[in-house]
Design a protein around this motif. Structure first.
Motif, PDB file in Angstrom:
ATOM      1  N   LEU A 249     -28.840 -25.671 -59.949  1.00  0.00           N
ATOM      2  CA  LEU A 249     -28.628 -26.213 -58.606  1.00  0.00           C
ATOM      3  C   LEU A 249     -29.889 -26.021 -57.773  1.00  0.00           C
ATOM      4  O   LEU A 249     -30.531 -24.969 -57.831  1.00  0.00           O
ATOM      5  N   PRO A 250     -30.261 -27.012 -56.962  1.00  0.00           N
ATOM      6  CA  PRO A 250     -31.445 -26.865 -56.111  1.00  0.00           C
ATOM      7  C   PRO A 250     -31.234 -25.771 -55.068  1.00  0.00           C
ATOM      8  O   PRO A 250     -30.103 -25.464 -54.683  1.00  0.00           O
ATOM      9  N   ASP A 251     -32.310 -25.188 -54.590  1.00  0.00           N
ATOM     10  CA  ASP A 251     -32.215 -24.238 -53.485  1.00  0.00           C
ATOM     11  C   ASP A 251     -31.534 -24.909 -52.297  1.00  0.00           C
ATOM     12  O   ASP A 251     -31.857 -26.053 -51.947  1.00  0.00           O
ATOM     13  N   GLY A 252     -30.564 -24.205 -51.699  1.00  0.00           N
ATOM     14  CA  GLY A 252     -29.851 -24.752 -50.549  1.00  0.00           C
ATOM     15  C   GLY A 252     -28.657 -25.608 -50.896  1.00  0.00           C
ATOM     16  O   GLY A 252     -27.958 -26.085 -49.994  1.00  0.00           O
ATOM     17  N   ALA A 253     -28.415 -25.817 -52.191  1.00  0.00           N
ATOM     18  CA  ALA A 253     -27.280 -26.649 -52.599  1.00  0.00           C
ATOM     19  C   ALA A 253     -25.968 -25.899 -52.396  1.00  0.00           C
ATOM     20  O   ALA A 253     -25.939 -24.699 -52.104  1.00  0.00           O
ATOM     21  N   GLY A 254     -24.856 -26.627 -52.561  1.00  0.00           N
ATOM     22  CA  GLY A 254     -23.538 -26.032 -52.404  1.00  0.00           C
ATOM     23  C   GLY A 254     -22.623 -26.387 -53.557  1.00  0.00           C
ATOM     24  O   GLY A 254     -22.745 -27.463 -54.149  1.00  0.00           O
ATOM     25  N   LEU A 255     -21.716 -25.474 -53.869  1.00  0.00           N
ATOM     26  CA  LEU A 255     -20.706 -25.709 -54.903  1.00  0.00           C
ATOM     27  C   LEU A 255     -19.330 -25.655 -54.266  1.00  0.00           C
ATOM     28  O   LEU A 255     -19.007 -24.693 -53.557  1.00  0.00           O
ATOM     29  N   VAL A 256     -18.513 -26.668 -54.529  1.00  0.00           N
ATOM     30  CA  VAL A 256     -17.148 -26.757 -54.012  1.00  0.00           C
ATOM     31  C   VAL A 256     -16.190 -26.678 -55.188  1.00  0.00           C
ATOM     32  O   VAL A 256     -16.312 -27.445 -56.150  1.00  0.00           O
ATOM     33  N   ASN A 257     -15.227 -25.769 -55.113  1.00  0.00           N
ATOM     34  CA  ASN A 257     -14.214 -25.683 -56.177  1.00  0.00           C
ATOM     35  C   ASN A 257     -12.830 -25.596 -55.571  1.00  0.00           C
ATOM     36  O   ASN A 257     -12.410 -24.549 -55.064  1.00  0.00           O
ATOM     37  N   THR A 258     -12.110 -26.711 -55.628  1.00  0.00           N
ATOM     38  CA  THR A 258     -10.695 -26.750 -55.245  1.00  0.00           C
ATOM     39  C   THR A 258      -9.834 -27.039 -56.466  1.00  0.00           C
ATOM     40  O   THR A 258      -8.653 -27.368 -56.326  1.00  0.00           O
ATOM     41  N   ALA A 259     -10.418 -26.925 -57.670  1.00  0.00           N
ATOM     42  CA  ALA A 259      -9.705 -27.252 -58.900  1.00  0.00           C
ATOM     43  C   ALA A 259      -9.108 -25.995 -59.519  1.00  0.00           C
ATOM     44  O   ALA A 259      -7.972 -25.619 -59.207  1.00  0.00           O
ATOM     45  N   ARG A 260      -9.866 -25.336 -60.382  1.00  0.00           N
ATOM     46  CA  ARG A 260      -9.423 -24.109 -61.037  1.00  0.00           C
ATOM     47  C   ARG A 260     -10.607 -23.172 -61.177  1.00  0.00           C
ATOM     48  O   ARG A 260     -11.717 -23.607 -61.505  1.00  0.00           O
ATOM     49  N   SER A 261     -10.380 -21.870 -60.992  1.00  0.00           N
ATOM     50  CA  SER A 261     -11.454 -20.906 -61.190  1.00  0.00           C
ATOM     51  C   SER A 261     -11.885 -20.882 -62.649  1.00  0.00           C
ATOM     52  O   SER A 261     -13.015 -20.491 -62.966  1.00  0.00           O
ATOM     53  N   TRP A 262     -11.003 -21.282 -63.542  1.00  0.00           N
ATOM     54  CA  TRP A 262     -11.261 -21.384 -64.971  1.00  0.00           C
ATOM     55  C   TRP A 262     -12.586 -22.094 -65.256  1.00  0.00           C
ATOM     56  O   TRP A 262     -13.276 -21.792 -66.230  1.00  0.00           O
ATOM     57  N   LEU A 263     -12.948 -23.057 -64.423  1.00  0.00           N
ATOM     58  CA  LEU A 263     -14.103 -23.918 -64.680  1.00  0.00           C
ATOM     59  C   LEU A 263     -15.437 -23.257 -64.362  1.00  0.00           C
ATOM     60  O   LEU A 263     -16.481 -23.729 -64.813  1.00  0.00           O
ATOM     61  N   VAL A 264     -15.421 -22.199 -63.561  1.00  0.00           N
ATOM     62  CA  VAL A 264     -16.648 -21.575 -63.077  1.00  0.00           C
ATOM     63  C   VAL A 264     -16.648 -20.103 -63.476  1.00  0.00           C
ATOM     64  O   VAL A 264     -15.640 -19.402 -63.308  1.00  0.00           O
ATOM     65  N   ASP A 265     -17.772 -19.633 -63.982  1.00  0.00           N
ATOM     66  CA  ASP A 265     -17.923 -18.209 -64.272  1.00  0.00           C
ATOM     67  C   ASP A 265     -18.031 -17.480 -62.934  1.00  0.00           C
ATOM     68  O   ASP A 265     -19.072 -17.516 -62.279  1.00  0.00           O
ATOM     69  N   GLU A 266     -16.939 -16.832 -62.527  1.00  0.00           N
ATOM     70  CA  GLU A 266     -16.894 -16.249 -61.188  1.00  0.00           C
ATOM     71  C   GLU A 266     -17.925 -15.137 -61.006  1.00  0.00           C
ATOM     72  O   GLU A 266     -18.547 -15.029 -59.939  1.00  0.00           O
ATOM     73  N   ASP A 267     -18.127 -14.321 -62.029  1.00  0.00           N
ATOM     74  CA  ASP A 267     -19.135 -13.269 -61.920  1.00  0.00           C
ATOM     75  C   ASP A 267     -20.525 -13.854 -61.743  1.00  0.00           C
ATOM     76  O   ASP A 267     -21.333 -13.351 -60.941  1.00  0.00           O
ATOM     77  N   ALA A 268     -20.818 -14.912 -62.488  1.00  0.00           N
ATOM     78  CA  ALA A 268     -22.117 -15.563 -62.355  1.00  0.00           C
ATOM     79  C   ALA A 268     -22.271 -16.192 -60.976  1.00  0.00           C
ATOM     80  O   ALA A 268     -23.362 -16.165 -60.379  1.00  0.00           O
ATOM     81  N   LEU A 269     -21.176 -16.758 -60.454  1.00  0.00           N
ATOM     82  CA  LEU A 269     -21.233 -17.352 -59.122  1.00  0.00           C
ATOM     83  C   LEU A 269     -21.490 -16.287 -58.062  1.00  0.00           C
ATOM     84  O   LEU A 269     -22.300 -16.487 -57.149  1.00  0.00           O
ATOM     85  N   VAL A 270     -20.803 -15.157 -58.171  1.00  0.00           N
ATOM     86  CA  VAL A 270     -21.040 -14.064 -57.221  1.00  0.00           C
ATOM     87  C   VAL A 270     -22.505 -13.654 -57.251  1.00  0.00           C
ATOM     88  O   VAL A 270     -23.148 -13.486 -56.201  1.00  0.00           O
ATOM     89  N   ALA A 271     -23.062 -13.498 -58.434  1.00  0.00           N
ATOM     90  CA  ALA A 271     -24.462 -13.094 -58.552  1.00  0.00           C
ATOM     91  C   ALA A 271     -25.387 -14.127 -57.919  1.00  0.00           C
ATOM     92  O   ALA A 271     -26.371 -13.773 -57.243  1.00  0.00           O
ATOM     93  N   GLU A 272     -25.086 -15.411 -58.100  1.00  0.00           N
ATOM     94  CA  GLU A 272     -25.952 -16.467 -57.571  1.00  0.00           C
ATOM     95  C   GLU A 272     -25.869 -16.563 -56.049  1.00  0.00           C
ATOM     96  O   GLU A 272     -26.887 -16.658 -55.366  1.00  0.00           O
TER      97      GLU A 272
END
Length: 349
Positions: A249-272
Motif C-alpha cells: 500500500l502507498p504511504d498515506g493509503a487506507g484499508l477498509v474492512n467491513t467483510a470478515r477479519s478472516w481476510l486480513v492478518d490482524e497482527d500484521a495490520l496492527v504492526a503496519e
C-alpha cells in the motif's frame, strides 16, 4: 416455546389446525428487530408456528422439527446435521435470516433435497454504505482529527494530519466483486472515484459492464488510495492481506474492512498501522468482542466500529421479510428467490 403472534412481545403462532407448521429459531430480541407486525402476521396467517426462544438449544430444536415444513434460522441456531434431519421428517426448507449458511447446514441437508435460502442481498446496501463512510473518513482523516480533539490535543496539534484527498479522482480498490462489493463500487463511482477491482471470478466482460479496471491484487494494492475488502471468507482467502501485501500500500493509503477479519492478518495490520504509514477503518475483528486492551483501540489512525455495518433498522427488517417470503413461496409451491447450493458451504462463515 410458543407464544404471542406479536413480534414486539415475541413468541408467535396461530393455534392448531391442519395447516403447515413452521419452526422459527430466532431469539426474542432478534425477532423484534427482524419481523414487523405485518410480516409476522403474514407468516402466522399462513402456517402454525413453533417459536424457539432458546434458539441455541439443540434438544428443543430436535423436539420441534417433526412435522415441520420449514425452519427459519438465525445466528446461533444448531447446525442441521443427519441426526436433526432424521427428526425433520417433513422439512422442505431452511430459510436463514443471515448471509453465510455454512455454520448452519451440512451437505446432508442438500443430499436430502431440503432447500436452503439466505438473505445476503438485504445486507449489501447498508454494509456498502458503511464502507463508503469509512472511505470518506480515511480520505479526509476525520478519525485522526476526532481522536486528537477528544484526546485533549491543542487546536494546532489537532489540526495536523497527513495529506487529505477528495474521493473524486481518487483511485479506489475493491477486493471482491461480491454483492456488497458491487454496491460499494457503484457508490464510489457515483462520487467520481476511479475504481479497480480484484476478483478471480470476475470476467473482463463483466468488469467492462461495471466500468471498472480488473487488475491483479498486487497492482490493486500498489495503486489505490483506499482499498475496500469485500471478498468471501473461504480457505483460499484466509489472511489474503498479509504483511507482505500490506507493505505494498502507498504511504498515506487506507484499508477498509467491513467483510470478515478472516481476510486480513490482524497482527500484521496492527504492526503496519502502528508505524503511522497507513490508516485503517475496521468493523470486523478476530476476537469479538474486541478486548478493551487491544492495540487497535488506542491508535489515532484507526477508525473502529463493533461489527455493526449491517445493523440498520431497515436491514434487519429486510432480513426477516426475506426469510418469511421464502417460507410463503414454499407453502404456495413457488420456487425460492434466494436459494443456495452445496457450493455455499465453501464459505467458512
Amino acid at each position: 416455546m410458543t407464544g404471542s403472534a406479536d413480534p414486539a412481545a415475541p413468541g408467535g403462532g396461530v393455534p392448531g389446525g391442519q395447516r403447515a407448521r413452521v419452526v422459527v429459531s430466532v431469539p426474542p430480541p432478534l425477532r423484534a428487530q427482524f419481523f414487523t407486525r405485518d410480516v409476522w402476521r403474514r407468516l402466522g396467517d399462513a402456517a402454525d408456528l413453533t417459536v424457539l426462544d432458546e434458539h441455541t438449544d439443540r434438544a428443543a430444536l430436535a423436539a420441534a422439527l417433526p412435522g415441520a415444513r420449514a425452519l427459519v434460522t438465525s445466528w446461533g441456531t444448531p447446525r442441521i446435521d443427519a441426526e436433526l434431519l432424521d427428526a425433520a421428517d417433513r422439512l422442505a426448507l431452511v430459510a436463514h435470516t443471515g448471509s453465510a449458511v455454512a455454520p448452519l447446514v451440512t451437505p446432508e441437508v442438500f443430499r436430502r433435497g431440503v432447500r436452503v435460502t439466505q438473505a445476503g442481498d438485504a445486507m449489501a446496501g447498508p454494509v456498502a454504505e458503511v464502507a463508503l463512510a469509512f472511505t470518506l473518513s480515511l480520505l479526509h482523516r476525520v478519525h485522526r482529527f476526532d481522536h486528537a480533539l477528544r484526546g485533549g490535543a491543542d487546536w494546532e496539534t489537532a489540526s495536523q494530519a497527513p495529506p487529505r484527498h477528495e474521493i473524486r479522482g481518487s483511485r479506489i480498490g475493491v477486493l471482491g466483486a461480491s454483492r456488497t462489493g458491487r454496491a460499494y463500487l457503484r457508490m464510489v463511482k457515483a462520487l467520481g472515484a476511479r475504481v479497480s477491482v480484484t476478483d478471480p471470478y470476475l470476467s473482463p466482460e463483466e468488469a467492462a459492464r461495471l466500468d471498472v479496471r480488473l487488475v491483479p491484487l498486487e497492482t490493486l494494492l500498489r495503486e489505490s488510495r483506499v482499498v475496500a475488502v469485500h471478498a468471501p471468507a473461504t480457505e483460499e482467502t484466509r489472511r489474503l492481506i498479509d504483511a507482505r501485501r500490506l507493505a505494498l500500500l502507498p504511504d498515506g493509503a487506507g484499508l477498509v474492512n467491513t467483510a470478515r477479519s478472516w481476510l486480513v492478518d490482524e497482527d500484521a495490520l496492527v504492526a503496519e498501522v502502528r508505524t503511522g504509514r497507513i490508516d485503517a477503518a475496521i468493523d470486523v475483528f478476530d476476537a469479538e468482542p474486541l478486548p478493551v486492551d487491544h492495540p487497535l483501540r488506542s491508535l489515532p489512525n484507526v477508525l473502529l466500529t463493533p461489527h455493526q455495518a449491517a445493523g440498520t433498522v431497515e436491514c434487519r427488517q429486510r432480513l426477516g421479510e426475506s426469510a418469511v417470503t421464502e417460507v410463503l413461496r414454499l407453502l404456495d409451491d413457488e420456487p425460492p428467490l434466494h436459494a443456495v447450493g452445496v457450493d455455499a458451504l465453501v464459505r467458512v462463515f
